[in-house]
Design an enzyme around this catalytic site. Structure first.
Site, short mmCIF file in Angstrom:
data_model
loop_
_atom_site.label_atom_id
_atom_site.label_comp_id
_atom_site.label_asym_id
_atom_site.label_seq_id
_atom_site.Cartn_x
_atom_site.Cartn_y
_atom_site.Cartn_z
N CYS A 1 0.85 -1.20 0.00
CA CYS A 1 0.00 0.00 0.00
C CYS A 1 0.88 1.25 0.00
O CYS A 1 1.71 1.46 0.90
CB CYS A 1 -0.91 -0.02 1.22
SG CYS A 1 -1.70 1.55 1.59
N CYS B 1 0.34 3.52 2.99
CA CYS B 1 0.98 2.96 4.19
C CYS B 1 2.47 3.26 4.21
O CYS B 1 3.05 3.56 5.25
CB CYS B 1 0.74 1.45 4.26
SG CYS B 1 -1.00 0.96 4.21
#
Length: 657
Positions: free
Chosen positions: A223, A226
């Site tokens: 991600c 993230c």
């Protein structure tokens, strides 16, 4: 005349004295921390001098039995007496507290013994005075808590017996029969200052089955968001060292755990305390994380008690405060429900509790428990008040979410949908850098918001009263006709104001410099200068930025209220502008017609479909017809010859060229 007056006051004094003696005989010892406490000494002119001579310190409560404040103060002073009577000084000697300090607590009825109180220069009730050898050292007027009372007493006891007083007192609540257990030593959360990787097993043992607070990131290694957030999250772990546990769960590895928790996107940030949890949906800067974490840690603790003075200080810092009023009859079930509120509104509002009679009087609270929200001093009440309704956590949280915004909040990315959707919003475009202009504009916006809310309350009450009058009229008409069935039906009508057609109006402000691009693209204005007002109806994709005269809406209470009244009229008295193009508006209007008038719109659609079907059917029939006429069509021989379809043709000799 003078003699009769003396006889009268003498009789009153004798009666009061005899009454107090009777009450003294009735009083029984109490128990505190399992120790029997004798009834408190009641002073009279007969025993006052002897009591002063026998003691070094004498604490006297001067009161009137007819004073409401004195009645409220009685359990506080009684608990103070019981607490000190059963306390132990910090000394190796096995000694009684009263004898060690030669300290006594007493009360003095200033109605029964007015002359004695007058000689002691008592001016108001209740008043508490600490005497030493008959000389007043400290006087505390009014209803005060145990903390204030002990702060007045403790220094003098320590001075008399140095080293005999503890540094911190573990005080009970008024009316308690024991001191609370000593506070647990603070656990050293997050001792390493890192974000701890968690799996299903460690999550169960460290988070789910404990009451320890955790702030946890659920992420996936692939991600991008993230990855971008990772440095701030690691720094958060360092900042929260010793304060809050920080953790993270890799959802690619622990997919089952993430599914059970309900993680639907990455990253998902959740604050846990046992079974309670709250999702963080704010910005992902380090400062934003720290601010939320600190507020969450505070909310995870006990709900603080407030008084009139402490609430005033809190109102200077917090825009929205939920106040829970309780009394001696409030049960543990009520407090268990209360404990679930603070974490649910963390970052939005502050939750406090109180049993202060002055606050109850200020907010006109007569039944307990009761909940209200104070937004800059303006109360909004949670109407359900039955015991079951006051313990319905989901229902109360739903109400809290509907009122947790300030009266004039700042429009931000995290709350934009909450502010704008479903409402008509008076949006002030301001420049926070110009402090003087900004403060003036905010005052005008708040005045306008409060005035509009007051008007809406009056309209709401009038609308509700009109419905009640209509119901009563139907009942009276049915009873006049003798129609019992109609009367029962009329009585069964419920006045439901939740279905009111009046659209909610909200007020907010936006930083014109920060939101400059959005303001230009949406409303076609330059927000850098600030000092603009827009009335926005997001559901209809329309807005007003001018008055009925065509000028700009000034940042003043009068201009805002006048323009708003015309904008919310049905139909609007000022022509709106739109945030979508003419082509988009065509389809939007069609869609909104189904929202506003679903049955009428469906009827129009059905009629159009039927008309199209009939037209199409006729075209099909006409297309299938033969090119040659049929006998039943009724064509004459002359017409057939004219058309050249039978002998004779066009030239009349039976030939066709």
């Amino acid at each position: 005349m003078r003699l009769s007056s003396l006889l009268y006051f003498g009789a009153v004094a004798v009666a009061a004295s005899s009454t107090s003696r009777k009450k003294a005989k009735v009083k029984e010892p109490t128990f505190f921390n399992g120790i029997q406490v004798p009834p408190m000494l009641e002073l009279t002119p007969d025993n006052y001098e002897a009591t002063v001579e026998e003691t070094d310190f004498l604490v006297i409560k001067h009161f009137s039995p007819y004073c409401h404040h004195c009645l409220d103060y009685a359990p506080i002073y009684q608990t103070l007496y019981e607490y000190y009577y059963t306390s132990k000084p910090v000394t190796d000697e096995e000694t009684d507290f009263t004898e060690f300090y030669k300290l006594r607590f007493a009360s003095l009825n200033c109605i029964a013994f007015y002359d004695l109180c007058s000689s002691l220069k008592v001016q108001s009730y209740p008043s508490t005075t600490l005497y030493k050898n008959g000389t007043a050292l400290e006087t505390i007027k009014g209803v005060k808590g145990l903390e204030i009372l002990t702060k007045a007493i403790e220094p003098h006891l320590e001075k008399a017996k140095p080293g005999s007083r503890p540094k911190v007192l573990n005080l009970p609540e008024p009316g308690d029969d024991e001191t609370p257990p000593p506070p647990k030593p603070l656990e050293n959360f997050n001792p390493e200052g890192v974000s701890i990787p968690l799996n299903a097993t460690s999550f169960e043992t460290l988070v789910a089955t404990t009451q320890k607070p955790w702030f946890i990131k659920f992420y996936a290694p692939w991600c991008h968001h993230c990855k971008d957030m990772r440095p701030n999250w690691e720094q958060l772990g360092k900042e929260m060292q010793g304060k809050l546990n920080i953790g993270e769960v890799n959802c690619d590895v622990e997919s089952k755990l993430c599914r059970e928790i309900g993680v639907g996107s990455y990253p998902t940030l959740l604050f846990f305390k046992g079974p309670q949890r709250v999702e963080y949906k704010g910005l992902r800067g380090l400062g934003d994380f720290i601010e939320f974490a600190e507020k969450a840690v505070e909310a995870a603790g006990d709900v603080p008690n407030v008084t009139t003075r402490s609430l005033k200080k809190l109102e200077a810092k917090e825009d929205v405060i939920f106040i829970y009023f309780y009394d001696h009859a409030t049960t543990s079930e009520d407090f268990m429900a209360l404990d679930q509120f603070p974490l649910s509104v963390v970052g939005r509002a502050k939750v406090v509790k109180t049993k202060d009679p002055e606050l109850a009087k200020r907010y006109k609270i007569t039944t307990f428990p009761r909940l209200l929200v104070s937004r800059e001093g303006r109360p909004t009440y949670y109407n359900p008040i039955t015991p079951q309704e006051m313990r319905d956590v989901d229902r109360i949280l739903g109400w809290m979410k509907s009122v947790w915004l300030p009266i004039v909040p700042e429009l931000e990315a995290s709350n934009a949908r909450e502010i704008m959707d479903g409402k008509i919003v008076v949006l002030a475009v301001l420049n926070r850098e110009e402090s003087r202009t900004f403060q003036h504009a905010m005052r005008e916006m708040k005045k306008a918001a409060n005035e509009w809310m007051d008007k809406q309350i009056v309209l709401f009450q009038e609308e509700r009263q009109a419905l009640r009058d209509a119901k009563q009229q139907r009942i009276e008409e049915a009873e006049a006709r003798g129609d019992q069935r109609a009367a029962r039906q009329a009585k069964a009508i419920r006045i439901n104001m939740d279905k009111s057609q009046r659209k909610e109006v909200a007020f907010a402000w936006v930083d014109g410099t920060f939101w400059q691009r959005w303001l230009r693209n949406t409303y076609g204005i330059d927000g850098t200068g600030g000092n603009r007002v827009i009335i926005n109806d997001e559901d209809r994709r329309r807005y007003w930025d001018t008055t009925h005269n065509g000028g700009k809406i000034l940042l003043s209470r009068a201009a805002i209220i006048e323009t708003l009244s015309k904008a919310v009229a049905s139909p609007p008295e000022i022509k709106p502008k739109f945030t979508i193009s003419s082509f988009e508006k065509l389809f939007f209007d069609i869609r909104m017609s189904f929202v506003d008038h679903p049955y009428r719109s469906m009827g129009v659609v059905v009629l159009l479909v039927l008309a199209a079907a009939m037209w199409f059917r006729r075209r099909i029939r006409r297309g299938r017809a033969s090119h040659f006429p049929r006998p039943e069509d009724g064509w004459s021989t002359k017409e057939l010859m004219k058309e050249g379809l039978v002998g004779g043709g066009l030239n009349g000799n039976g030939k066709v060229d």
